[in-house]
Design an enzyme around this catalytic site. Structure first.
Site, PDB file in Angstrom:
ATOM      1  N   LYS A   1       0.842  -1.199   0.000  1.00 25.66           N
ATOM      2  CA  LYS A   1       0.000   0.000   0.000  1.00 25.66           C
ATOM      3  C   LYS A   1       0.883   1.258   0.000  1.00 25.66           C
ATOM      4  O   LYS A   1       2.085   1.180   0.289  1.00 25.66           O
ATOM      5  CB  LYS A   1      -0.915  -0.019   1.233  1.00 25.66           C
ATOM      6  CG  LYS A   1      -0.184  -0.049   2.574  1.00 25.66           C
ATOM      7  CD  LYS A   1      -1.134  -0.420   3.711  1.00 25.66           C
ATOM      8  CE  LYS A   1      -0.404  -0.425   5.045  1.00 25.66           C
ATOM      9  NZ  LYS A   1      -1.210  -1.050   6.103  1.00 25.66           N
TER      10      LYS A   1
ATOM     11  N   ARG B   1     -10.568  -0.616  14.743  1.00 26.64           N
ATOM     12  CA  ARG B   1     -10.566   0.183  13.520  1.00 26.64           C
ATOM     13  C   ARG B   1     -11.719  -0.247  12.617  1.00 26.64           C
ATOM     14  O   ARG B   1     -12.681   0.494  12.466  1.00 26.64           O
ATOM     15  CB  ARG B   1      -9.199   0.019  12.825  1.00 26.64           C
ATOM     16  CG  ARG B   1      -8.918   1.032  11.759  1.00 26.64           C
ATOM     17  CD  ARG B   1      -7.443   1.100  11.376  1.00 26.64           C
ATOM     18  NE  ARG B   1      -6.911  -0.122  10.797  1.00 26.64           N
ATOM     19  CZ  ARG B   1      -5.654  -0.252  10.372  1.00 26.64           C
ATOM     20  NH1 ARG B   1      -4.813   0.766  10.472  1.00 26.64           N
ATOM     21  NH2 ARG B   1      -5.225  -1.388   9.861  1.00 26.64           N
TER      22      ARG B   1
ATOM     23  N   HIS C   1      -6.149  -7.720  12.722  1.00 24.11           N
ATOM     24  CA  HIS C   1      -4.920  -6.924  12.751  1.00 24.11           C
ATOM     25  C   HIS C   1      -4.515  -6.649  14.191  1.00 24.11           C
ATOM     26  O   HIS C   1      -5.349  -6.247  15.005  1.00 24.11           O
ATOM     27  CB  HIS C   1      -5.156  -5.601  12.003  1.00 24.11           C
ATOM     28  CG  HIS C   1      -3.903  -4.854  11.671  1.00 24.11           C
ATOM     29  ND1 HIS C   1      -2.766  -5.473  11.187  1.00 24.11           N
ATOM     30  CD2 HIS C   1      -3.602  -3.534  11.725  1.00 24.11           C
ATOM     31  CE1 HIS C   1      -1.825  -4.561  10.979  1.00 24.11           C
ATOM     32  NE2 HIS C   1      -2.308  -3.375  11.298  1.00 24.11           N
TER      33      HIS C   1
ATOM     34  N   ARG D   1       1.175 -10.917   6.606  1.00 20.14           N
ATOM     35  CA  ARG D   1       1.046  -9.631   5.904  1.00 20.14           C
ATOM     36  C   ARG D   1       2.232  -8.753   6.278  1.00 20.14           C
ATOM     37  O   ARG D   1       2.162  -7.924   7.180  1.00 20.14           O
ATOM     38  CB  ARG D   1      -0.280  -8.951   6.287  1.00 20.14           C
ATOM     39  CG  ARG D   1      -1.529  -9.783   5.960  1.00 20.14           C
ATOM     40  CD  ARG D   1      -2.798  -8.974   6.156  1.00 20.14           C
ATOM     41  NE  ARG D   1      -2.869  -8.334   7.443  1.00 20.14           N
ATOM     42  CZ  ARG D   1      -3.437  -8.851   8.535  1.00 20.14           C
ATOM     43  NH1 ARG D   1      -4.015 -10.028   8.487  1.00 20.14           N
ATOM     44  NH2 ARG D   1      -3.445  -8.173   9.666  1.00 20.14           N
TER      45      ARG D   1
ATOM     46  N   TYR E   1      15.547  30.672   7.839  1.00 21.35           N
ATOM     47  CA  TYR E   1      14.349  31.364   8.309  1.00 21.35           C
ATOM     48  C   TYR E   1      14.299  31.427   9.829  1.00 21.35           C
ATOM     49  O   TYR E   1      14.690  30.486  10.513  1.00 21.35           O
ATOM     50  CB  TYR E   1      13.098  30.614   7.828  1.00 21.35           C
ATOM     51  CG  TYR E   1      12.814  30.724   6.352  1.00 21.35           C
ATOM     52  CD1 TYR E   1      12.502  31.949   5.763  1.00 21.35           C
ATOM     53  CD2 TYR E   1      12.834  29.585   5.549  1.00 21.35           C
ATOM     54  CE1 TYR E   1      12.223  32.032   4.410  1.00 21.35           C
ATOM     55  CE2 TYR E   1      12.553  29.667   4.188  1.00 21.35           C
ATOM     56  CZ  TYR E   1      12.244  30.897   3.627  1.00 21.35           C
ATOM     57  OH  TYR E   1      11.969  30.966   2.286  1.00 21.35           O
TER      58      TYR E   1
ATOM     59  N   CYS F   1      14.275  24.350   4.943  1.00 25.76           N
ATOM     60  CA  CYS F   1      13.397  25.127   4.059  1.00 25.76           C
ATOM     61  C   CYS F   1      12.603  24.186   3.156  1.00 25.76           C
ATOM     62  O   CYS F   1      12.746  22.972   3.238  1.00 25.76           O
ATOM     63  CB  CYS F   1      14.222  26.081   3.194  1.00 25.76           C
ATOM     64  SG  CYS F   1      15.383  27.095   4.116  1.00 25.76           S
TER      65      CYS F   1
ATOM     66  N   ASP G   1      12.893  23.663  -0.073  1.00 23.36           N
ATOM     67  CA  ASP G   1      13.684  22.980  -1.103  1.00 23.36           C
ATOM     68  C   ASP G   1      15.159  22.827  -0.757  1.00 23.36           C
ATOM     69  O   ASP G   1      15.917  22.245  -1.526  1.00 23.36           O
ATOM     70  CB  ASP G   1      13.603  23.765  -2.417  1.00 23.36           C
ATOM     71  CG  ASP G   1      12.189  24.231  -2.700  1.00 23.36           C
ATOM     72  OD1 ASP G   1      11.296  23.374  -2.710  1.00 23.36           O
ATOM     73  OD2 ASP G   1      11.988  25.450  -2.877  1.00 23.36           O
TER      74      ASP G   1
HETATM   75  C1  LIG Z   1      -0.449  -1.902   6.895  1.00 22.00           C
HETATM   76  C2  LIG Z   1      -1.006  -3.185   7.337  1.00 22.00           C
HETATM   77  C3  LIG Z   1      -0.179  -4.309   7.492  1.00 22.00           C
HETATM   78  C4  LIG Z   1       1.321  -4.230   7.411  1.00 22.00           C
HETATM   79  O1  LIG Z   1       1.833  -3.718   8.619  1.00 22.00           O
HETATM   80  P1  LIG Z   1       3.410  -3.732   8.903  1.00 22.00           P
HETATM   81  O2  LIG Z   1       3.525  -3.300  10.303  1.00 22.00           O
HETATM   82  O3  LIG Z   1       4.014  -2.749   7.940  1.00 22.00           O
HETATM   83  O4  LIG Z   1       3.870  -5.100   8.638  1.00 22.00           O
HETATM   84  C5  LIG Z   1      -0.781  -5.527   7.759  1.00 22.00           C
HETATM   85  N1  LIG Z   1      -2.115  -5.624   7.907  1.00 22.00           N
HETATM   86  C6  LIG Z   1      -2.937  -4.566   7.814  1.00 22.00           C
HETATM   87  C7  LIG Z   1      -4.397  -4.747   8.006  1.00 22.00           C
HETATM   88  C8  LIG Z   1      -2.413  -3.306   7.536  1.00 22.00           C
HETATM   89  O5  LIG Z   1      -3.229  -2.260   7.458  1.00 22.00           O
END
Ligand SMILES: *Cc1c(COP(=O)(O)O)cnc(C)c1O
Length: 377
Positions: free
Chosen positions: A39, A135, A167, A226, A270, A317, A319
């Site tokens: 992602k 979530r 998750h 994942r 700045y 800054c 850039d």
């Molecule tokens: C982003 C995400 C992951 C990956 O998480 P990491 O900590 O980068 O491994 C896995 N599962 C879900 C649902 C996520 O949103």
């Protein structure tokens, strides 16, 4: 390598990515396959090249993305892969989910109904269970109740449930309370899966491992891991060591545009937040916060110049930024390293993140579009 403007650029090492994948395979059990989380443009590393490398060189079959646009884009680079959308897709796009053979995460029964009502073909899905992240996902007090709801989803016309997932919110912590919390999350999803099995529903997938779980609590029952941040060679949490060698995939470089000597009392940048207290040599570097190098690193960050750490002086800054090169060798045109290795020293995205109170994830995702990604074979 394509020509690019040598101003501020990110070097993305595909050998490092391949090596990290080998490492993750060793961390996980044989029965667990890696689901590469790509992602946010592959955590800022560039979706296309990351996906191709993973699919073609590493043989990765499973990919996870955050939304439909990313899924459709990954589909182009990985025609044969399985792609899971972890987050929400507005139901009116159901036909596209089916058209591109994407697997959608299901956050509630209501959502599933909306999807199948507006969809034409069968929608493939994994059902998300909220076991403590708070979530998205089905939320129940007991795995039995949860299994009952999933069972209804399995019987829904127009929906093909292929797995369930959850998750973890604190798998990157080793405090006893947090470990117990994650234990409960893991038990809940597995008990739900087992309850479904008892009722004759054997789903191909149940998955709950993220990067932190790969590192600290591998469980062979997770059919997929994942893996996100560790693929890119960064820590889920910088305070905990990873029980394996990972190599950061991204380096960030820029160039010195100007070197000058300033006198005691001269101000830099700045806001006049920095005043020289002696004669100093100051170099200007061609990168700024519009490139994703945070302004919060003003007067704090360090940059490698010919292997020597040089402190940022004054405000970053949009850039450009200035560094103290009094004790370093520095000339206009020299390449400097903002993230990456020079000689024996390394500045990681995790290190920068800890300076301004964030995580390596945000640093690499935040390197802006203006910065070309250069792929090192
Ligand atoms: C982003 C995400 C992951 C990956 O998480 P990491 O900590 O980068 O491994 C896995 N599962 C879900 C649902 C996520 O949103």
């Amino acid at each position: 390598m394509k020509p690019y403007l040598k101003r501020a650029w990110a070097e993305v090492s595909l050998p490092a990515l391949r090596k990290n994948i080998e490492t993750i395979k060793k961390l996980c059990s044989g029965g667990t396959q890696i689901m590469a989380v790509v992602k946010a443009d592959g955590y800022g590393h560039g979706e296309e090249e990351i996906c191709r490398c993973l699919a073609v060189d590493c043989g990765i079959r499973y990919f996870a993305v955050s939304n439909l646009d990313e899924a459709v884009s990954v589909r182009k680079f990985c025609p044969e892969s399985e792609i899971l959308i972890l987050g929400y897709t507005p139901p009116e796009y159901a036909h596209q989910i089916a058209e591109y053979n994407i697997i959608q995460g299901i956050v509630s029964t209501e959502y599933a109904k909306a999807l199948v009502n507006s969809g034409t073909e069968k929608i493939r899905c994994h059902v998300k269970i909220d076991t403590g992240m708070g979530r998205i996902g089905l939320k129940h007090d007991t795995p039995q109740e949860c299994a009952d709801e999933i069972k209804q989803l399995c019987n829904m016309e127009g929906l093909s449930v292929e797995g369930i997932y959850t998750h973890f919110s604190v798998a990157d912590s080793d405090s006893p309370e947090n470990v117990a919390y994650t234990d409960r999350q893991e038990k809940f999803i597995l008990d739900t899966y087992d309850e479904l099995c008892r009722q004759g529903i054997r789903l191909p997938h149940v998955h709950f491992m993220n990067s932190a779980a790969c590192c600290y609590r591998n469980n062979p029952r997770s059919t997929l891991a994942r893996a996100g941040i560790i693929m890119y060679g960064l820590h889920p949490d910088i305070s905990l060591d990873i029980p394996a060698e990972l190599t950061p995939v991204m380096e960030l470089k820029a160039v010195i545009s100007h070197v000058k000597t300033v006198q005691k009392g001269d101000c830099i940048s700045y806001g006049r937040t920095f005043t020289a207290d002696r004669e100093m040599k100051i170099a200007t570097v061609t990168i700024g916060y519009a490139d994703g190098y945070s302004r919060l690193l003003s007067s704090k960050g360090e940059i490698l110049v010919h292997g020597k750490r040089c402190r940022i002086v004054g405000r970053v800054c949009m850039d450009q930024l200035m560094i103290d090169v009094t004790d370093a060798e520095a000339a206009a045109g020299d390449i400097v390293t903002l993230i990456g290795r020079e000689g024996d020293d390394i500045i990681t995205a995790d290190e920068l993140a800890s300076i301004y109170g964030t995580i390596g994830y945000e640093v690499v995702c935040g390197i802006s579009k203006r910065v070309p990604r250069i792929y090192i074979e």
